[in-house]
Design a protein around this motif. Structure first.
Motif, short mmCIF file in Angstrom:
data_model
loop_
_atom_site.label_atom_id
_atom_site.label_comp_id
_atom_site.label_asym_id
_atom_site.label_seq_id
_atom_site.Cartn_x
_atom_site.Cartn_y
_atom_site.Cartn_z
N ASP A 2 9.11 -7.93 10.92
CA ASP A 2 10.48 -8.41 10.79
C ASP A 2 11.34 -7.38 10.04
O ASP A 2 10.84 -6.45 9.41
CB ASP A 2 10.53 -9.80 10.15
CG ASP A 2 10.19 -9.81 8.67
OD1 ASP A 2 10.19 -8.74 8.05
OD2 ASP A 2 9.92 -10.90 8.14
N TYR A 4 13.22 -7.51 7.38
CA TYR A 4 13.12 -7.42 5.92
C TYR A 4 11.91 -6.57 5.53
O TYR A 4 12.00 -5.66 4.70
CB TYR A 4 13.03 -8.82 5.30
CG TYR A 4 12.76 -8.82 3.81
CD1 TYR A 4 13.69 -8.28 2.91
CD2 TYR A 4 11.59 -9.36 3.29
CE1 TYR A 4 13.45 -8.28 1.54
CE2 TYR A 4 11.35 -9.36 1.92
CZ TYR A 4 12.27 -8.83 1.05
OH TYR A 4 12.03 -8.82 -0.30
N THR A 7 12.59 -2.99 6.20
CA THR A 7 13.50 -2.43 5.18
C THR A 7 12.73 -2.06 3.92
O THR A 7 12.90 -0.96 3.36
CB THR A 7 14.61 -3.45 4.84
OG1 THR A 7 15.36 -3.71 6.03
CG2 THR A 7 15.54 -2.91 3.77
N ARG A 88 12.57 -9.32 -4.08
CA ARG A 88 13.83 -10.03 -4.31
C ARG A 88 13.89 -10.72 -5.68
O ARG A 88 14.97 -11.10 -6.13
CB ARG A 88 14.09 -11.04 -3.19
CG ARG A 88 14.28 -10.35 -1.84
CD ARG A 88 14.57 -11.34 -0.75
NE ARG A 88 13.51 -12.32 -0.63
CZ ARG A 88 13.73 -13.60 -0.27
NH1 ARG A 88 14.93 -14.03 -0.02
NH2 ARG A 88 12.70 -14.42 -0.18
N SER A 99 19.22 -12.74 -1.03
CA SER A 99 18.78 -13.04 0.34
C SER A 99 18.18 -11.80 1.01
O SER A 99 18.55 -10.67 0.69
CB SER A 99 19.96 -13.53 1.18
OG SER A 99 20.86 -12.46 1.39
N GLU A 100 17.27 -12.05 1.94
CA GLU A 100 16.69 -10.94 2.73
C GLU A 100 17.80 -10.22 3.48
O GLU A 100 17.79 -8.98 3.57
CB GLU A 100 15.64 -11.48 3.70
CG GLU A 100 14.39 -12.00 3.02
CD GLU A 100 13.28 -12.39 3.99
OE1 GLU A 100 13.51 -12.32 5.22
OE2 GLU A 100 12.19 -12.76 3.52
N ASP A 101 18.76 -10.98 4.00
CA ASP A 101 19.84 -10.38 4.79
C ASP A 101 20.63 -9.37 3.97
O ASP A 101 21.00 -8.30 4.48
CB ASP A 101 20.80 -11.46 5.32
CG ASP A 101 20.17 -12.28 6.43
OD1 ASP A 101 19.12 -11.84 6.95
OD2 ASP A 101 20.70 -13.35 6.77
N PHE A 102 20.88 -9.70 2.69
CA PHE A 102 21.64 -8.77 1.86
C PHE A 102 20.85 -7.48 1.63
O PHE A 102 21.40 -6.38 1.71
CB PHE A 102 22.03 -9.39 0.52
CG PHE A 102 22.85 -8.45 -0.32
CD1 PHE A 102 24.23 -8.35 -0.13
CD2 PHE A 102 22.25 -7.62 -1.26
CE1 PHE A 102 24.99 -7.45 -0.87
CE2 PHE A 102 23.01 -6.72 -2.01
CZ PHE A 102 24.38 -6.63 -1.81
N ILE A 104 18.65 -6.15 3.54
CA ILE A 104 18.66 -5.39 4.81
C ILE A 104 20.00 -4.70 5.01
O ILE A 104 20.07 -3.49 5.26
CB ILE A 104 18.36 -6.33 6.01
CG1 ILE A 104 16.95 -6.91 5.90
CG2 ILE A 104 18.52 -5.57 7.33
CD1 ILE A 104 16.73 -8.14 6.78
N SER A 105 21.10 -5.47 4.89
CA SER A 105 22.43 -4.89 5.20
C SER A 105 22.80 -3.81 4.18
O SER A 105 23.36 -2.77 4.55
CB SER A 105 23.50 -5.98 5.27
OG SER A 105 23.62 -6.61 4.01
N ASP A 108 20.83 -0.68 5.00
CA ASP A 108 21.36 -0.04 6.21
C ASP A 108 22.66 0.71 5.90
O ASP A 108 22.87 1.85 6.33
CB ASP A 108 21.63 -1.09 7.31
CG ASP A 108 20.33 -1.58 7.95
OD1 ASP A 108 19.29 -0.93 7.73
OD2 ASP A 108 20.35 -2.62 8.64
#
Length: 429
Positions: A2, A4, A7, A88, A99-102, A104-105, A108
């Motif tokens: 995945d 995360y 990353t 995290r 969050s995992e999304d943060f 990752i973004s 990136d």
């Protein structure tokens, strides 16, 4: 895999990580951190902070302060290191991990700059935390230093208050090999005009703090001169303390859910800090303080401080890993009833293991092991050193094998202690 996980693998592979490789990952200036933060328009200046340094206790104090602000209704960021199970854990708001999304973004977005600036893992993580706290508009963030203070990547903030817990020997190869030298590095977080609290008065280091504070016109407070312990009681789950405020002659009863006796000094530092913050206009009541301190683990997710994970046999994990930390853990054993003690232990190579081993009881059974990181000390070499110190036990190639062996040998009335490094505790968890 995945996104995360991918990353994290990129970050671990691309950036030198102190916890894995040691001193080669430590940068001797703030240049990279400043460059990263400038790219982000300096998010660290957009919210209030408290800065916490020290050899031992800075993690516990950071979590206690975060719990108090959370309980008082403030949106509270908390930045600590290292993590135990998931990256995290280093970045939280009101106890919730980033969050995992943060992750990752943010990674990136920063990838091109990572290639040019080539920051360490810690430098990038600090920038990530500050950006997240800005984005989520925290009221205040409690920021724990990684290592030292003066050159630590977190030392780019102007906090409401600085708190320095205690000074003992750790990371001598980086911070210096005398207590005044180490104190000088930690004193680097003292800022012009910003109050500083020192938890523990130590004859070798107090002048360093007094002189640094005087030069910067920073009001200085020694917490253990403001508070006196008037009795304590350790239960399985809590440390009950009665503290006397020597200035105001007031008694304060604290029931802390971190039940290591060593937390007594940390609590004094936290209480002195909160008193100053109240005077600065932060709305924190006596009830906020007592409720928060009774529920630090629940509010902030703190683990690994005299952490009881099982009752029969009594099984305790503690991340104490240097001379002062291990000494406190061994003191705590005097408060426990058990038939036989089993100790699962491992260290990292840059600790002064020969200084620490004589602190361990010769009556315990030992399970020497090695965490799965390059910095870990070889378990056979550790077992040989331990034998020379009169400690009896066997080496095990992994933490899990050592823990399983301890569980097999331990009777219900025995005790198992897991200690020596964050990484040993993390692998048991």
């Amino acid at each position: 895999m995945d996104a995360y996980k991918a990353t994290l693998e990129y970050l671990y592979a691309r950036l030198p990580m102190f916890t894995k490789v040691g001193a080669s990952a430590y940068k001797t200036d703030l240049h990279n951190t400043v460059s990263l933060l400038e790219l982000l328009n300096n998010p660290q200046h957009t919210f209030k902070t408290i800065h916490v340094a020290g050899t031992n206790g800075k993690g516990s104090c950071s979590h206690m302060l975060a719990a108090i602000f959370q309980q008082a209704g403030y949106k509270t960021g908390l930045y600590t290191s290292p993590h135990l199970l998931d990256f995290r854990e280093r970045i939280r708001i009101n106890g919730q991990v980033v969050s995992e999304d943060f992750v990752i973004s943010f990674t990136d977005q920063m990838r091109p700059h990572i290639e040019t600036i080539q920051p360490s893992f810690f430098e990038l993580t600090v920038a990530m935390a500050f950006r997240y706290f800005q984005q989520e508009a925290v009221d205040i963030a409690i920021i724990e230093t990684g290592l030292g203070g003066r050159l630590d990547s977190t030392n780019v903030i102007t906090p409401e208050l600085s708190l320095i817990t205690n000074i003992s020997y750790d990371h001598k190869n980086i911070l210096g090999d005398t207590l005044p030298q180490i104190a000088g590095e930690k004193a680097g977080i003292i800022k012009a005009g910003v109050p500083v609290v020192i938890s523990e008065t130590q004859s070798e280091t107090q002048d360093v703090f007094i002189n640094t504070a005087a030069a910067l016109q920073a009001p200085i407070h020694f917490a253990d001169q403001e508070w006196m312990a008037d009795g304590s009681n350790i239960t399985q789950t809590h440390l009950e303390l009665t503290l006397l405020n020597t200035r105001q002659q007031q008694m304060q009863h604290i029931r802390l859910d971190l039940n290591g006796q060593y937390q007594e000094k940390n609590v004094m530092g936290v209480l002195s800090s909160v008193k100053i913050l109240q005077q600065k206009g932060w709305h924190i009541t006596a009830e906020h303080i007592t409720t928060a301190l009774a529920h630090v683990k629940k509010l902030t997710g703190l683990r690994g401080r005299w952490d009881i994970i099982q009752q029969h046999p009594l099984t305790v994990m503690d991340v104490g890993h240097n001379e002062a930390g291990i000494r406190e853990v061994m003191e705590q054993l005097h408060h426990v009833n058990y038939q036989q003690l089993h100790i699962v232990v491992g260290f990292v190579k840059d600790k002064e293991v020969e200084k620490v081993l004589p602190l361990f009881p010769t009556t315990a059974h030992y399970y020497f092991c090695k965490a799965q990181i390059p910095r870990a000390m070889d378990e056979v070499a550790l077992a040989e050193m331990a034998t020379a110190s009169g400690l009896q036990g066997r080496p095990y190639a992994s933490v899990q094998a050592a823990f399983q062996a301890a569980k097999q040998h331990a009777q219900p009335d025995d005790m198992i202690l897991i200690c020596g490094s964050f990484f040993i505790v993390a692998e048991v968890m």
